[in-house]
Design an enzyme around this catalytic site. Structure first.
Site, PDB file in Angstrom:
ATOM      1  CD  GLN A 115      -2.944  -0.724   2.445  1.00 20.68           C
ATOM      2  OE1 GLN A 115      -2.441  -0.811   3.561  1.00 20.68           O
ATOM      3  NE2 GLN A 115      -4.224  -0.512   2.280  1.00 20.68           N
ATOM      4  CB  SER A 150       4.067  -3.333   5.286  1.00 18.08           C
ATOM      5  OG  SER A 150       3.799  -2.675   6.492  1.00 18.08           O
ATOM      6  CD  GLU A 233      -4.095  -1.908   7.262  1.00 16.50           C
ATOM      7  OE1 GLU A 233      -2.875  -2.053   7.452  1.00 16.50           O
ATOM      8  OE2 GLU A 233      -4.591  -0.848   6.806  1.00 16.50           O
ATOM      9  CD  GLU A 354      -3.735   7.495  20.206  1.00 17.61           C
ATOM     10  OE1 GLU A 354      -3.080   7.376  21.255  1.00 17.61           O
ATOM     11  OE2 GLU A 354      -3.442   6.871  19.158  1.00 17.61           O
TER      12      GLU A 354
END
Length: 385
Positions: A115, A150, A233, A354
């Site tokens: 990605q 990644s 994801e 968060e």
């Protein structure tokens, strides 16, 4: 048969893997084995048959994955991105030509993907991304920088988000592209992590020319395309502690072997982790059908949040139980130490804790949205770090 009982399916998969798995899986035997898995449909059992899968339910797919994991015979963990994120986006948004071109390589484990979403100034607030794609002749010219991609150094292709209309609000004016990383102007640089590994990368794009056929989904509507992969994801990072790469069982075995299981304080902490893991598994099972059918849902942020923090708690307790052996070593890093250092990323990857709490509050509980002074303003007028 999609209605096969789970235990019968488990026996069937186990028998097939036992008969066909090579004695050793390495660079020489791996590609042929992965191709055989893909031909059988076991790499993507949850995908529709027309795209190379088996049309299995989530429960049946979990059986296939567990058998492959037990035999050490599945695709490497790095293939989570193409199998669980890129593939569903291609099935949902790709043209028939794009699906014919890219999906078979994913199914066979022949093509690695990454990605190209996050940027130095657009991580948690991904919608503020600044990589620009400008229309040129019959295609696009892309310039910008991505980070925390990644396995980009191992990938042939990338799914890229770029801003194509800076006069629209930040969540609009974004387009998704399919990029061959061997295209001139693409530079990939690995980033060393706490563990010493380098699977995160930064990617630079310098006037990269892309054809019109590389656009995935509608132009200027790439945010909706991105949500397909981001929701998937979170769903994929929400299953069990084993799915996160920090399983609880080795810590339990370590506590039993070392006698710490007999210490009330340690046993109480382990019991709490066992209870949370079981609750997490049951919650996922209850929501799996709705979530997977939709390519993920906001509720997956609940389980993603719980799992990421559970994984860190497991790794911290594992190091405490291992004691001095995890604090100092000569040679290879102990697994407990590796798990502790590696788990730091879990409350960041796939959306920070968060961000997950905001999603839960706003989209699951229906609370008032967080105040955003830039909402509705053209992207080019926003202040960016």
């Amino acid at each position: 048969m999609t209605d096969m009982p789970l235990e019968e399916l488990r026996a069937e998969v186990d028998q097939w893997v036992t008969q066909h798995r090579p004695a050793t899986l390495d660079e020489s035997t791996g590609p042929a084995w992965f191709a055989a898995l893909g031909e059988r449909g076991y790499t993507v059992p949850h995908w529709p048959r027309e795209h190379g899968g088996l049309g299995y339910t989530e429960a049946q797919s979990a059986v296939v994955r567990s058998v492959l994991a037990r035999h050490g015979a599945g695709l490497p963990d790095s293939y989570f991105v193409p199998l669980m994120l890129i593939g569903p986006a291609l099935m949902a948004w790709g043209t028939p030509e794009q699906q014919r071109r890219y999906l078979p390589g994913i199914v066979r484990g022949a093509d690695m993907w990454c990605q190209l979403f996050s940027e130095p100034g657009a991580g948690s607030d991904l919608a503020s991304l600044g990589t620009r794609a400008v229309a040129r002749d019959d295609g696009w010219a892309v310039t910008g920088q991505k980070v925390w991609s990644s396995f980009a150094s191992e990938s042939r292709y990338g799914m890229l988000l770029a801003r194509t209309d800076p006069d629209q609000p930040k969540n609009a004016g974004i387009t998704c592209f399919l990029v061959d990383l061997e295209t001139p102007g693409v530079t990939v640089r690995p980033l060393r992590q706490l563990t010493g590994e380098e699977h995160f990368c930064e990617v630079f794009l310098d006037d990269v020319r892309l054809g019109a056929d590389t656009v995935l989904g509608p132009v200027n509507d790439g945010w909706r395309v991105a949500m397909t992969t981001l929701n998937a994801e979170r769903a994929g990072l929400s299953e069990t502690s084993s799915a996160s790469g920090v399983p609880l069982e080795p810590v339990l075995a370590l506590a039993r072997a070392g006698g710490q299981w007999n210490q009330p304080a340690v046993r109480e902490r382990l019991a709490e982790l066992i209870a949370v893991e079981h609750a997490l598994a049951l919650t996922n099972r209850r929501s799996a059908a709705e979530s997977r059918a939709a390519g993920g849902s906001p509720a997956d942020s609940v389980t993603k949040l719980v799992l990421s923090e559970l994984s860190q708690q497991i790794s911290e307790l594992g190091v405490e139980i291992a004691g001095a052996a995890a604090a100092y070593w000569d040679g290879e890093m102990p697994p407990e130490t590796h798990a502790l250092l590696d788990s730091r990323r879990f409350t960041i990857a796939g959306g920070t804790s968060e961000v997950q709490r905001n999603i839960v509050g706003e989209r699951v509980l229906g609370l008032d949205r967080e105040i955003d002074p830039g909402r509705g303003k053209p992207w080019r007028e926003l202040r960016r770090s």
